[in-house]
Structures are given as structure tokens and as C-alpha cells.
Design an enzyme around this catalytic site. Structure first.
Site, PDB file in Angstrom:
ATOM      1  N   GLU A  56      13.435 -14.981   8.166  1.00  0.00           N
ATOM      2  CA  GLU A  56      14.885 -15.165   8.242  1.00  0.00           C
ATOM      3  C   GLU A  56      15.501 -14.367   9.385  1.00  0.00           C
ATOM      4  OE1 GLU A  56      13.948 -14.767   3.737  1.00  0.00           O
ATOM      5  OE2 GLU A  56      12.993 -14.304   5.663  1.00  0.00           O
ATOM      6  N   CYS A  99      16.827  -9.125   3.649  1.00  0.00           N
ATOM      7  CA  CYS A  99      17.200 -10.347   4.372  1.00  0.00           C
ATOM      8  C   CYS A  99      18.508 -10.919   3.832  1.00  0.00           C
ATOM      9  CB  CYS A  99      16.088 -11.387   4.244  1.00  0.00           C
ATOM     10  SG  CYS A  99      14.612 -10.964   5.202  1.00  0.00           S
ATOM     11  N   ALA A 137     -17.711  10.609  -2.471  1.00  0.00           N
ATOM     12  CA  ALA A 137     -19.166  10.749  -2.384  1.00  0.00           C
ATOM     13  C   ALA A 137     -19.476  12.231  -2.381  1.00  0.00           C
ATOM     14  CB  ALA A 137     -19.684  10.081  -1.112  1.00  0.00           C
TER      15      ALA A 137
END
Length: 361
Positions: free
Chosen positions: A55, A87, A157
Site C-alpha cells: 500500500e 498502512c 552444544a
């Protein structure tokens, strides 16, 4: 006043939306056409993740000719502040008199408030034109929005003695090649991967799936904007979001903006940002699954904020040692064992020479 063929112009908007394919994910494909007195005066589409909405692009092209016009858009205009301003506000300000929407956005941040706001400002609104075509265009996005709570997965890890790096910060590589490949697969299945600034400065990672699948949006927590602008995460190949404090070096911000890096200012409290605010903001970006890869302080903050849903821990049969070596979960920690968190549905399996531990919060 010329008679307007609504279906013709909505089809044009749908064709425009397709031009963003492969560039906007995980955001939707959206096209917009503005018509005044039977003549197209503005066209736009959502061109890339983090860029102006369809838009806004169409209104910019239309300029003053948007006054008294009809705006056709394939997905309900947003009414919340995310990467860009709402918008709906831009449509009202531009003087549009009629809005035709193909389908609604199930994102609760958009909800139905945007259309009501347009109507309150004397704009005629209709919806459902070519709805099936519009929904087919964004089937994956529409399905993802039905899951209201984001999946936030912590991954780490570590060595068998609970270290994710040595006392000097070296962490390559604690786990096996098979484990690292598994992580790349995990990355390809989530919307975003999140790390703290220290991880970027220390390792300069790419944070990609390494060709296994699609690359997630990269999210960096950098309160003081310390990450060098030449870091691999700023290479422009993958959308990247940086959460930073409200007051930053304007020159550095401009460099990041030119690289299409999205910077999101958040309040800083005791040197940290609120993880609840971070996850809520990521929902505004339509990011529904987030993989947090550390380090220890970032993981601790996420757990303490209560936003984590899953844990994936790779455990290597390796001893690192060192009282100052980094552990997967840093932070302050609990004062008593009985206050510690017990995870649900724990599972342990083998992957290469490592163990893979998974559980739910």
C-alpha cells in the site's frame, strides 16, 4: 465517474503480489492497485522482507491522485506498528475514499481493527473479492498465523562437563560434524535464529542453513550496537534484524539501513532488553518460530523471561574444564535447588559421537 471493474483491478493486484515471491518470506505476498476515475494511478507490491508494504509503495506512486480514489489490496492493510508504520494511517492521510480487500489477515495484531478504523474515517470498505485466489497465494503464511504462541527453541552444544567454550572463548568445534549438520537442518525449519552480540563478535558466524534448506531471518541482540558493520550477518543475503537501545550512533544506523538491516530500538534495563518485548516484536514480523543459539547470558535471559518452549542440547563426550569457561545457561541462577526448573518430556538419543537431549518447558 467511470464504471469501475473491481475484479479486473484485484486481479492486477494479485499479479503484482507474485512479483515478491521468494523475497518476502516469512511475510506474505501482497499487491496493491489504486484507481481514480477508472484509471490506474498507483501500483505497488511488498518487494522484500522489512521493506515498505504494498500500500505504501502504491500510495507513493499515486501521490495527490490518491485523493478520492479506490484502493485494491490482496491482504488486509496492517493497523499496527511493526517494521513500518500502520498502512491504515497512510491510506486515511492520502484521501482514499474506498478500499477493496481480497482477504483478511489472521494475525491478531492486525485483527479487524484496521478495517473498522478505515470505516470510522468515512472510507467505504468491502472485502472478499477474489478471496480464494488471495488465500491460495499466501496459504503457508495464513496457516502459520493460526498458531498464536511462537515456538522459542533454545539450542546449545556443550561438553560432558557442561562447557560451551573454553576459558579463552574457543568453541570450534565441541560437537561432531553430524551434530552440526543437524543444527543446519534445524535452522532451515524455523523462521528466525537469535543470538547475542558477543556471539557475532567472537565467531563472526553466517547463521544460515549452509545450503540444507531455506535460511532463517537472523536476529541479533545488540543493546549498544557493538557488532561491526562488516560482519558476515550483514552481508545482505538474508534478512537481518538488530534489537538495540533507543540512542545509537546515527552514522552506524545509516550504514545498516543501506544494507537493508532492520534496526528495532527497545528500552534497556540493567544492560538488557526485555525478552517478552523481543518475542512480541518478532510476532509483528510474522516470525512464529525462533531458534536461540546463545550464548549463555542470552539463553539465561530468555529462560528467566518465561518465553522458551523447547530445549535442544547437543552433548559431546569431551571434557573442557575451567572454572571461568562458559556454560550454556549463565545469568544469576536460582538460590536453591528446589526453585530450579524441571523440564517436561525429556528424551535422549545418539547423533554421531554425541548425545542429543531434548525437552519441553
Amino acid at each position: 465517474m467511470k464504471k469501475v471493474d473491481d475484479r479486473k483491478f484485484m486481479r492486477m493486484a494479485l499479479q503484482l503480489a507474485k512479483k515478491g515471491k521468494g523475497k518476502t518470506s516469512p511475510n506474505p505476498l501482497v499487491g496493491c492497485v489504486i484507481v481514480n476515475d477508472g484509471r490506474v494511478v498507483g501500483k505497488g507490491y511488498h518487494e522484500y522482507f522489512g521493506g515498505p508494504h504494498a500500500e505504501i509503495n502504491a500510495l507513493k506512486q499515486a501521490g495527490m491522485t490518491s485523493i478520492g480514489s479506490t484502493l485494491y489490496v490482496t491482504l488486509q492493510p496492517c493497523n499496527h506498528i511493526g517494521k513500518t508504520p500502520p498502512c491504515t494511517d497512510a491510506i486515511i492521510k492520502a484521501g482514499v475514499k474506498r478500499v477493496v480487500v481480497a482477504t483478511l489477515d489472521p494475525n491478531e495484531l492486525a485483527g479487524g481493527t484496521g478495517l473498522r478504523k478505515l470505516r470510522r474515517n468515512s472510507i467505504v470498505v468491502s472485502r472478499g473479492l477474489l478471496k480464494r485466489e488471495a488465500q491460495s497465494l499466501n496459504a503457508e503464511y495464513l496457516l502459520s498465523q493460526k498458531n498464536t504462541k511462537p515456538a522459542v527453541i533454545v539450542k546449545a552444544a556443550m561438553s560432558i562437563d557442561g562447557k560451551i567454550a573454553t576459558r579463552t572463548g574457543d568453541s570450534k568445534w565441541i560437537t561432531s560434524r553430524q551434530s552440526r549438520s543437524y543444527v543446519h537442518t534445524m535452522r532451515s525449519k524455523v523462521d528466525a535464529i537469535l543470538v547475542g552480540w558477543k556471539t557475532i563478535v567472537r565467531d563472526n558466524p553466517q547463521l544460515t542453513s549452509h545450503g540444507i534448506g531455506r535460511d532463517p531471518v537472523r536476529v541479533i541482540l545488540d543493546p549498544q550496537l557493538r557488532v561491526p558493520v562488516g560482519s558476515s550477518v550483514f552481508d545482505g543475503t538474508v534478512p537481518t534484524i538488530v534489537f538495540c537501545g533507543p540512542r545509537q550512533d546515527g552514522g552506524k544506523l545509516k550504514i545498516l539501513w543501506k544494507k537493508r538491516i532492520i534496526t528495532v530500538p527497545l528500552p534497556i534495563h540493567r544492560g538488557q532488553m526485555n525478552f517478552g518485548d523481543i518475542i512480541r516484536t518478532l510476532k509483528q514480523f510474522s516470525l512464529r518460530s525462533v531458534l536461540i543459539e546463545g550464548g549463555g547470558e542470552t539463553i539465561a535471559s530468555a529462560i528467566e523471561a518465561g518465553v522458551v518452549t523447547n530445549l535442544t542440547m547437543f552433548i559431546s563426550p569431551r571434557i573442557i574444564g575451567g572454572r571461568s569457561a562458559i556454560t550454556p545457561v549463565e545469568g544469576l541462577g536460582v538460590s536453591m535447588v528446589r526453585r530450579s526448573r524441571i523440564l517436561r518430556e525429556p528424551q535422549l538419543s545418539r547423533i554421531g559421537s554425541d548425545f542429543l537431549f531434548t525437552a519441553k518447558f
